[in-house]
Design a protein around this motif. Structure first.
Motif, PDB file in Angstrom:
ATOM      1  N   ILE A 158      -3.411   0.492   9.482  1.00 58.79           N
ATOM      2  CA  ILE A 158      -3.612  -0.067   7.965  1.00 58.79           C
ATOM      3  C   ILE A 158      -3.968   0.834   7.040  1.00 58.79           C
ATOM      4  O   ILE A 158      -5.298   1.374   7.092  1.00 58.79           O
ATOM      5  CB  ILE A 158      -4.163  -1.184   7.955  1.00 58.79           C
ATOM      6  CG1 ILE A 158      -3.818  -2.454   8.830  1.00 58.79           C
ATOM      7  CG2 ILE A 158      -4.240  -2.023   6.367  1.00 58.79           C
ATOM      8  CD1 ILE A 158      -4.541  -3.680   8.925  1.00 58.79           C
ATOM      9  N   ASP A 159      -3.252   1.414   5.973  1.00 57.86           N
ATOM     10  CA  ASP A 159      -3.849   2.458   5.134  1.00 57.86           C
ATOM     11  C   ASP A 159      -4.847   1.727   4.005  1.00 57.86           C
ATOM     12  O   ASP A 159      -4.941   0.452   4.056  1.00 57.86           O
ATOM     13  CB  ASP A 159      -2.782   3.074   4.470  1.00 57.86           C
ATOM     14  CG  ASP A 159      -1.638   2.519   3.526  1.00 57.86           C
ATOM     15  OD1 ASP A 159      -2.084   1.089   3.203  1.00 57.86           O
ATOM     16  OD2 ASP A 159      -0.458   2.793   3.396  1.00 57.86           O
ATOM     17  N   ALA A 160      -5.075   2.618   2.850  1.00 57.63           N
ATOM     18  CA  ALA A 160      -5.889   2.188   1.888  1.00 57.63           C
ATOM     19  C   ALA A 160      -5.214   1.014   0.950  1.00 57.63           C
ATOM     20  O   ALA A 160      -6.087   0.112   0.558  1.00 57.63           O
ATOM     21  CB  ALA A 160      -6.475   3.412   1.144  1.00 57.63           C
ATOM     22  N   ARG A 161      -4.002   0.956   1.167  1.00 59.80           N
ATOM     23  CA  ARG A 161      -3.188   0.157   0.085  1.00 59.80           C
ATOM     24  C   ARG A 161      -2.851  -1.158   0.957  1.00 59.80           C
ATOM     25  O   ARG A 161      -1.998  -1.977   0.415  1.00 59.80           O
ATOM     26  CB  ARG A 161      -2.113   0.750  -0.367  1.00 59.80           C
ATOM     27  CG  ARG A 161      -2.460   1.727  -1.309  1.00 59.80           C
ATOM     28  CD  ARG A 161      -1.074   2.390  -2.132  1.00 59.80           C
ATOM     29  NE  ARG A 161      -1.429   3.442  -2.971  1.00 59.80           N
ATOM     30  CZ  ARG A 161      -0.646   3.840  -3.702  1.00 59.80           C
ATOM     31  NH1 ARG A 161       0.592   3.759  -3.633  1.00 59.80           N
ATOM     32  NH2 ARG A 161      -0.972   4.970  -4.602  1.00 59.80           N
ATOM     33  N   ASN A 162      -3.446  -1.495   2.216  1.00 57.64           N
ATOM     34  CA  ASN A 162      -3.008  -2.603   3.133  1.00 57.64           C
ATOM     35  C   ASN A 162      -1.778  -2.361   3.656  1.00 57.64           C
ATOM     36  O   ASN A 162      -1.314  -3.621   4.059  1.00 57.64           O
ATOM     37  CB  ASN A 162      -3.619  -3.747   2.259  1.00 57.64           C
ATOM     38  CG  ASN A 162      -3.859  -4.873   3.317  1.00 57.64           C
ATOM     39  OD1 ASN A 162      -4.542  -4.608   4.417  1.00 57.64           O
ATOM     40  ND2 ASN A 162      -3.477  -6.259   2.962  1.00 57.64           N
TER      41      ASN A 162
END
Length: 380
Positions: free
Chosen positions: A232-236
């Motif tokens: 999961i990246d920083a932008r969910n």
């Protein structure tokens, strides 16, 4: 006197120029212009190594644009001459070995930091590199798969490198392919003679008897198991990426005289079959073996313990034997040749979604080690 020295150099009166420049160096040793004339004299009298040394010092210590420009031109002229000499030597060598066109591999062996300092310049000259790149390419930790090509050319470089005290070796592709690889299922017995159940290239089950004295060396390695995982990246947002989830251990028993490799794998070794064999053949084993963790009542529950005990059993039979266990540094250079690796059959079958170049790199590492051993070289 500077003008007189320049005039003598221009009219190629090197005897006069040498006297004038020697006096100038004694009088003004730190003068960049004097050093430039000294380098030009060394170049003109074919003392190229000394000329290169002075030119490079001028580039490091001088900010005068005119002098640094002349120094770069001098370095360029000398490097071009040296490249021509290398090409001529290679052409002469090729004339004598034109029939040796078998593809092969040139491998550099590790060299200590202290020794590297003394040979880096020679390595740079032989391989037509700048000293900085040469230093980076000389390995310190393990073997480096350095070059692919025709054996005639590789043997030429090998001989020159060995003359310069740079450890290396080359092996032909044909030699690597002339080996028998057997994937071990399990040992039926260790005493008095080892018996192995294994599969050959045709996936046929076979049984081999041999003597422990026939094992000439052991090669071990650890292979990563890559799988795609969800992150999961920083932008969910979710995305997939490859990640190492596990490692598999490989051990090759090499029998040089038989040109055979018995390959054991921690993931595929049949420990259950071995347990049954021990129970059936207990009367053939030594008394001390029955007390160890291999007996039917105390077989370790984890695969790691099973593998550790298996290797311990092997090393007890052959305690003094050359062992190659520095696979990772070699693999890190070998995977830079994907076109080569994709044509190699790794003779390794693991439970994974996709083949890995690491498997092929290990097979190449092991077979190179066997060829090197067969050539009479000691193991570093």
């Amino acid at each position: 006197m500077l003008e007189q020295a320049a005039s003598a150099l221009n009219r190629q009166d090197y005897q006069t120029a040498a006297k004038l420049i020697a006096a100038l160096v004694a009088e003004r040793p730190d003068d960049p212009q004097v050093q430039l004339y000294a380098a030009q004299l060394q170049e003109a009298t074919n003392k190229l190594d000394r000329a290169l040394e002075i030119y490079r010092l001028l580039l490091q210590q001088t900010v005068n644009l005119k002098i640094t420009t002349e120094a770069r031109r001098g370095i360029g002229r000398i490097e071009e001459l040296q490249a021509q000499d290398r090409a001529s030597e290679l052409a002469v060598a090729r004339n004598g070995i034109t029939d040796n066109i078998e593809p092969g591999f040139l491998v550099l062996e590790p060299i200590s930091t202290a020794q590297k300092q003394s040979v880096v310049q020679k390595f740079a000259e032989i391989m037509a590199l700048d000293p900085y790149s040469a230093r980076l390419q000389l390995p310190s930790r393990g073997w480096r798969l350095y070059r692919l090509g025709q054996m005639g050319e590789l043997e030429f470089y090998r001989d020159r490198l060995q003359q310069a005290q740079i450890p290396c070796f080359c092996v032909s592709q044909h030699d690597i392919q002339q080996m028998y690889i057997f994937r071990v299922s399990h040992f039926q017995s260790f005493h008095p003679q080892p018996t192995i159940v294994c599969t050959d290239d045709r996936a046929e089950l076979r049984t081999f008897n041999f003597n422990w004295s026939e094992v000439t060396q052991i090669v071990t390695g650890i292979l990563p198991i890559f799988e795609e995982v969800v992150e999961i990246d920083a932008r969910n947002r979710t995305y997939r990426k490859p990640k190492i989830l596990d490692y598999v251990q490989i051990c090759d028993l090499q029998l040089r005289d038989r040109r055979s490799i018995f390959r054991l794998c921690s993931q595929t070794y049949n420990f259950c079959e071995y347990k049954q064999s021990i129970a059936q053949n207990r009367h053939q084993l030594t008394d001390d073996l029955s007390d160890r963790s291999w007996n039917s009542q105390s077989l370790p529950l984890t695969s790691r313990d099973n593998w550790k005990n298996l290797l311990s059993q092997i090393h007890e039979q052959i305690p003094i034997i050359p062992t190659h266990n520095n696979f990772k540094p070699f693999a890190e250079t070998a995977i830079g040749y994907p076109e080569l690796l994709q044509h190699i059959d790794p003779h390794i079958e693991l439970l994974r979604r996709a083949d890995s170049h690491w498997d092929r790199a290990f097979h190449l590492y092991s077979t190179l080690a066997m060829c090197r051993d067969a050539g009479g070289n000691s193991i570093a």
